[in-house]
Design a protein around this motif. Sequence first.
Motif, mmCIF file in Angstrom:
data_model
loop_
_atom_site.group_PDB
_atom_site.id
_atom_site.type_symbol
_atom_site.label_atom_id
_atom_site.label_comp_id
_atom_site.label_asym_id
_atom_site.label_seq_id
_atom_site.Cartn_x
_atom_site.Cartn_y
_atom_site.Cartn_z
ATOM 1 N N VAL A 40 0.836 -1.204 0.000
ATOM 2 C CA VAL A 40 0.000 0.000 0.000
ATOM 3 C C VAL A 40 0.871 1.255 0.000
ATOM 4 N N LEU A 41 1.937 1.264 0.803
ATOM 5 C CA LEU A 41 2.848 2.410 0.810
ATOM 6 C C LEU A 41 3.509 2.600 -0.557
ATOM 7 N N GLY A 42 3.898 1.511 -1.167
ATOM 8 C CA GLY A 42 4.513 1.597 -2.486
ATOM 9 C C GLY A 42 3.560 2.148 -3.530
ATOM 10 N N LEU A 43 2.328 1.684 -3.517
ATOM 11 C CA LEU A 43 1.332 2.187 -4.467
ATOM 12 C C LEU A 43 1.009 3.648 -4.211
ATOM 13 N N ALA A 44 0.904 4.024 -2.943
ATOM 14 C CA ALA A 44 0.635 5.424 -2.622
ATOM 15 C C ALA A 44 1.780 6.311 -3.085
ATOM 16 N N GLY A 45 3.001 5.849 -2.909
ATOM 17 C CA GLY A 45 4.154 6.619 -3.364
ATOM 18 C C GLY A 45 4.236 6.704 -4.879
ATOM 19 N N ALA A 46 3.887 5.622 -5.554
ATOM 20 C CA ALA A 46 3.994 5.590 -7.007
ATOM 21 C C ALA A 46 2.922 6.441 -7.679
ATOM 22 N N PHE A 47 1.709 6.381 -7.182
ATOM 23 C CA PHE A 47 0.601 7.062 -7.857
ATOM 24 C C PHE A 47 0.205 8.376 -7.214
ATOM 25 N N GLY A 48 0.543 8.584 -5.950
ATOM 26 C CA GLY A 48 0.100 9.791 -5.269
ATOM 27 C C GLY A 48 1.216 10.738 -4.904
ATOM 28 N N GLY A 49 2.454 10.311 -5.056
ATOM 29 C CA GLY A 49 3.576 11.161 -4.692
ATOM 30 C C GLY A 49 3.913 11.037 -3.212
ATOM 31 N N PHE A 50 4.814 11.925 -2.784
ATOM 32 C CA PHE A 50 5.299 11.849 -1.408
ATOM 33 C C PHE A 50 4.217 12.179 -0.391
ATOM 34 N N GLY A 51 3.318 13.104 -0.715
ATOM 35 C CA GLY A 51 2.243 13.478 0.218
ATOM 36 C C GLY A 51 1.348 12.296 0.553
ATOM 37 N N ALA A 52 0.962 11.549 -0.465
ATOM 38 C CA ALA A 52 0.122 10.366 -0.239
ATOM 39 C C ALA A 52 0.895 9.295 0.522
ATOM 40 N N PHE A 53 2.175 9.140 0.199
ATOM 41 C CA PHE A 53 3.015 8.175 0.907
ATOM 42 C C PHE A 53 3.072 8.505 2.391
ATOM 43 N N ALA A 54 3.326 9.783 2.715
ATOM 44 C CA ALA A 54 3.432 10.203 4.116
ATOM 45 C C ALA A 54 2.094 10.042 4.838
ATOM 46 N N LEU A 55 0.988 10.366 4.169
ATOM 47 C CA LEU A 55 -0.339 10.228 4.781
ATOM 48 C C LEU A 55 -0.639 8.771 5.111
ATOM 49 N N VAL A 56 -0.354 7.872 4.183
ATOM 50 C CA VAL A 56 -0.589 6.444 4.429
ATOM 51 C C VAL A 56 0.306 5.945 5.552
ATOM 52 N N LEU A 57 1.536 6.416 5.594
ATOM 53 C CA LEU A 57 2.460 6.007 6.648
ATOM 54 C C LEU A 57 1.976 6.451 8.020
ATOM 55 N N VAL A 58 1.558 7.703 8.149
ATOM 56 C CA VAL A 58 1.092 8.233 9.440
ATOM 57 C C VAL A 58 -0.204 7.550 9.873
ATOM 58 N N LEU A 59 -1.159 7.420 8.959
ATOM 59 C CA LEU A 59 -2.420 6.765 9.317
ATOM 60 C C LEU A 59 -2.216 5.287 9.646
ATOM 61 N N GLY A 60 -1.285 4.643 8.978
ATOM 62 C CA GLY A 60 -0.972 3.247 9.305
ATOM 63 C C GLY A 60 -0.379 3.111 10.690
ATOM 64 N N ALA A 61 0.508 4.026 11.065
ATOM 65 C CA ALA A 61 1.099 3.991 12.407
ATOM 66 C C ALA A 61 0.040 4.239 13.476
#
Length: 56
Positions: A12-33
């Motif tokens: 999920v983090l990889g897909l968020a980073g690939a399609f949404g950029g760094f902002g989506a990656f960081a959001l998924v990371l924080v919400l996952g934690a």
Amino acid sequence: MWPVVGLAFGTVLGLAGAFGGFGAFALVLVLGAIGFLVGRAFEGEIDLAELFTRRR
């Protein structure tokens, strides 16, 4: 079970980073934690009250 959860979260983090950029990656990371901490609290493995109470 935990390796499968880690694999899913990494995917999920990889897909968020690939399609949404760094902002989506960081959001998924924080919400996952946050979700991980809440899940541990519901299972009784950690006590979130200790984190948010003042110590004298």
